[in-house]
Design an enzyme around this catalytic site. Structure first.
Site, mmCIF file in Angstrom:
data_model
loop_
_atom_site.group_PDB
_atom_site.id
_atom_site.type_symbol
_atom_site.label_atom_id
_atom_site.label_comp_id
_atom_site.label_asym_id
_atom_site.label_seq_id
_atom_site.Cartn_x
_atom_site.Cartn_y
_atom_site.Cartn_z
ATOM 1 N N THR A 78 0.849 -1.199 0.000
ATOM 2 C CA THR A 78 0.000 0.000 0.000
ATOM 3 C C THR A 78 0.882 1.245 0.000
ATOM 4 O OG1 THR A 78 -1.748 -1.172 1.165
ATOM 5 C CG2 THR A 78 -1.802 1.234 1.279
ATOM 6 N N ASN A 155 -5.175 -9.784 -7.790
ATOM 7 C CA ASN A 155 -5.340 -10.421 -6.475
ATOM 8 C C ASN A 155 -6.622 -11.235 -6.360
ATOM 9 O OD1 ASN A 155 -5.926 -7.498 -6.668
ATOM 10 N ND2 ASN A 155 -7.020 -7.823 -4.756
ATOM 11 N N HIS A 205 4.200 -10.258 3.147
ATOM 12 C CA HIS A 205 3.309 -11.289 3.683
ATOM 13 C C HIS A 205 2.598 -12.108 2.614
ATOM 14 C CE1 HIS A 205 -0.753 -9.188 3.443
ATOM 15 N NE2 HIS A 205 0.051 -8.165 3.234
ATOM 16 N N CYS A 329 -9.307 -7.184 1.313
ATOM 17 C CA CYS A 329 -9.287 -5.769 1.667
ATOM 18 C C CYS A 329 -10.689 -5.187 1.552
ATOM 19 C CB CYS A 329 -8.352 -5.008 0.746
ATOM 20 S SG CYS A 329 -6.763 -5.784 0.615
HETATM 21 N N1 PMP Z 1 -1.729 -4.709 -4.120
HETATM 22 C C1 PMP Z 1 -2.266 -5.932 -4.260
HETATM 23 C C2 PMP Z 1 -2.432 -6.497 -5.639
HETATM 24 C C3 PMP Z 1 -2.661 -6.653 -3.134
HETATM 25 O O1 PMP Z 1 -3.200 -7.869 -3.282
HETATM 26 C C4 PMP Z 1 -2.476 -6.086 -1.855
HETATM 27 C C5 PMP Z 1 -2.896 -6.844 -0.601
HETATM 28 N N2 PMP Z 1 -4.217 -7.298 -0.618
HETATM 29 C C6 PMP Z 1 -1.911 -4.809 -1.767
HETATM 30 C C7 PMP Z 1 -1.558 -4.156 -2.924
HETATM 31 C C8 PMP Z 1 -1.697 -4.140 -0.437
HETATM 32 O O2 PMP Z 1 -0.735 -4.818 0.304
HETATM 33 P P1 PMP Z 1 -0.519 -4.456 1.841
HETATM 34 O O3 PMP Z 1 -1.863 -4.555 2.486
HETATM 35 O O4 PMP Z 1 0.413 -5.500 2.323
HETATM 36 O O5 PMP Z 1 -0.004 -3.085 1.922
#
Ligand code: PMP
Length: 389
Positions: A78, A155, A205, A329
């Site tokens: 993010t 994702n 992660h 998310c």
């Molecule tokens: N980009 C993609 C394609 C994701 O799948 C995710 C996590 N769901 C993120 C960004 C954000 O990652 P983080 O929550 O570890 O910052």
């Protein structure tokens, strides 16, 4: 396969939300936590911490085939996406992205262009989730694009983007290219040097490192205005101030190293498990639809629509399987998946879609158990819906 077997432990099929911590990462994290030291301090304890960070930087650079100096450690993808879009948009010009990006791109693009006359251009995808290259060419022809930001792997569906023609077209038009590679890194081989993108985001992660740590990779010869989100002590060459998260970064490095050593075998094994999962599921629930199933996808991901059966009811009916409706998310939010809508799904179909994501620790037994549980849950919900209709 035994339909009546009773097992109590949960089958974890939500690697795209977060993967289990790899043992190598846990060990590196614990070792770092047992030591004192700020990586910026000049005494021995500080130098030891800095050594851990340097070693993780090299491990990540090896996984990505980038230079260690091209890595900026962040709190995750993010932050990396925010940093990438802010820096590239600050070059002046239009920001171009795709309709299936993660909210960390789409919402950031909207936020940083709000109040300007420069709305971001959001490119459409087809029903397989593949980017419309004709639409990209048309925008690039305007000659005012500062950055094209397109994810390497989706994702929700796992659908892969062929970045080569995008990079070629964008660079020919004088635009920079950023890719959110969060779901791709550590799951398929990635060569940053060969890919020729200018910036790339990742999060530990998703490949067995800890949550809350990630990186933005910025190509060495890319000249960008200096636009840090966090201003302070000047760490990470001024791009990201704040005391380095030594234990988290050490965990990221160890996970990158472990992922790299098993990358090819894992990709083949996990793809075979995913394919078996889909084949066995289709045999039990013949009207289910695999989204993006006709194009290249990540090894472990399958997005399945069960027409007329709400995904939240399916998930509630199979507490022994951890999967996801839409993206983690967005879960809890009432709106349907923007990814599935962009692929032409109706709202109902989007609401009837479950994402299963397998990974490095998934076993054949997990597949067998989960297929039985999913088919049973879909059957139960259908019976209930029929009874209340
Ligand atoms: N980009 C993609 C394609 C994701 O799948 C995710 C996590 N769901 C993120 C960004 C954000 O990652 P983080 O929550 O570890 O910052």
């Amino acid at each position: 396969m035994d339909d009546d077997s009773v097992e109590t432990d949960v089958v974890y099929l939500d690697y795209n939300a977060t993967a289990p911590l790899r043992p190598e990462a846990l060990e590196a994290i614990l070792t770092a936590f047992h030591r004192v030291g700020n990586a910026s301090s000049l005494h021995q304890a500080g130098r030891d911490a800095a050594t851990r960070v340097d070693s993780a930087r090299r491990q990540l650079a090896d996984l990505l085939n980038c230079q260690p100096s091209e890595i900026i450690f962040t709190s995750g993808a993010t932050e990396a996406n925010n940093l990438a879009l802010r820096a590239t948009y600050a070059c002046g010009g239009t920001l171009v992205t795709s309709a299936v990006e993660h909210p960390a791109i789409l919402e950031t693009a909207r936020a940083i262009t709000a109040g300007t006359s420069d709305d971001p251009v959001v490119l459409p995808v087809d029903k397989d989730g593949t980017l419309d290259l004709g639409a990209l060419d048309a925008v690039l022809d305007r000659g005012d694009v500062s950055v094209v930001s397109v994810m390497l792997a989706n994702n929700e569906t796992g659908v892969l983007t062929d970045l080569a023609p995008i990079v070629k077209a964008a660079h020919a038009a004088g635009a920079l290219v950023h890719s959110d590679a969060t779901q791709f890194v550590g799951r398929l081989p990635l060569d940053f040097a060969e890919l020729e993108v200018d910036l790339l985001s990742l999060s530990a992660h998703k490949f067995g490192g800890p949550q809350g740590v990630g990186a933005l990779i910025v190509r060495r010869d890319t000249s960008l205005p200096y636009t840090p989100l966090l201003i302070g002590g000047g760490q990470e060459r001024g791009w990201r101030a704040g005391t380095l998260n030594v234990a988290g970064i050490a965990g990221l490095g160890a996970a990158a190293d472990a992922a790299q050593r098993q990358l090819k075998e894992e990709a083949v094994r996990v793809t075979a498990l995913r394919d078996a999962f889909e084949a066995e599921l289709i045999a039990r629930v013949p009207d289910c639809v695999i989204n993006g199933g006709r194009v290249a996808r990540l090894p472990g991901v399958t997005s399945v629509t069960f027409p007329g059966v709400p995904a939240d009811a399916i998930l509630a009916a199979m507490p022994d399987v951890a999967a996801s409706d839409g993206s983690a998310c967005a879960s809890g939010a009432p709106s349907p998946s923007h990814v599935l809508l962009a692929m032409g799904h109706s709202r109902d179909d989007a609401d009837s879609t479950v994402r299963f994501s397998l990974g490095y620790a998934t076993t054949r037994r997990d597949v067998e158990r989960s297929v039985v549980a999913v088919a049973r849950a879909v059957g139960r919900v259908r019976t209930l819906l029929a009874a209340t209709a």
